[in-house]
Structures are given as C-alpha cells and as structure tokens.
Design a protein around this motif. Structure first.
Motif, short mmCIF file in Angstrom:
data_model
loop_
_atom_site.label_atom_id
_atom_site.label_comp_id
_atom_site.label_asym_id
_atom_site.label_seq_id
_atom_site.Cartn_x
_atom_site.Cartn_y
_atom_site.Cartn_z
N LEU A 1 0.84 -1.21 0.00
CA LEU A 1 0.00 0.00 0.00
C LEU A 1 0.87 1.26 0.00
N PHE A 2 1.95 1.23 0.78
CA PHE A 2 2.88 2.36 0.79
C PHE A 2 3.52 2.55 -0.58
N ARG A 3 3.96 1.45 -1.20
CA ARG A 3 4.61 1.54 -2.52
C ARG A 3 3.67 2.16 -3.56
N ASN A 4 2.37 1.99 -3.38
CA ASN A 4 1.40 2.53 -4.33
C ASN A 4 0.87 3.90 -3.92
N SER A 5 1.42 4.46 -2.86
CA SER A 5 0.96 5.76 -2.37
C SER A 5 1.81 6.90 -2.92
N MET A 6 1.33 8.11 -2.71
CA MET A 6 2.08 9.29 -3.15
C MET A 6 3.31 9.54 -2.27
#
Length: 83
Positions: free
Chosen positions: A36-41
């Motif tokens: 989820l972090f990797r796909n966040s801004m």
C-alpha cells in the motif's frame, strides 16, 4: 536541485494518513502495508534503491511510532486506538 526525502519520515506520514481510513480491529500484514505504501504518493522511486528490506523496517518503525497499532501475531497489525 533534487529534493531530499527520508524513508522513515515518508512512511510515518503515510501511516498517520492511512490509519485515518482504517476501522478499529481491521488487520493488515506488514507485506500489505508495504505494498500500500509503494502505491501511495509518499513512495519515492529513490526508496527502491535502498537495501531490500528497508521499506519493511521503516513501515514497522512507523507503526510503532504511531501508537495506534498492535501486533496481533507475527507480521500482522491492527488499529486498536482511535484518537
């Protein structure tokens, strides 16, 4: 001039923002939180050049610093406090 980013600072900002959307008792694995972090801004491509488990360690550190998460079992975290 290139902007400088701190992996620990960015993961902590991410966790603080993310936990606002999570229901108390909802469980996430550390692997899910990392994805989820990797796909966040908050994720910067620079972080992918760090050692392989740097993001995992940083997510763990952010969850601990937040104070709202509890370790349910190894690698599984849940929101337990709502402020």
């Amino acid at each position: 001039m290139e902007e400088k980013y701190s992996l620990n600072a960015e993961t902590f900002k991410y966790i603080l923002e993310f936990e606002k959307t999570v229901s108390i008792g909802k469980e996430y694995s550390k692997k899910e939180l990392v994805e989820l972090f990797r796909n966040s801004m908050y994720h910067k491509s620079l972080f992918d050049t760090y050692i392989q488990n740097a993001i995992n360690k940083s997510i763990w550190y952010a969850v601990k610093r937040s104070g709202k998460w509890a370790l349910v079992k190894k690698g599984i975290y849940s929101i337990v406090k709502n402020y």
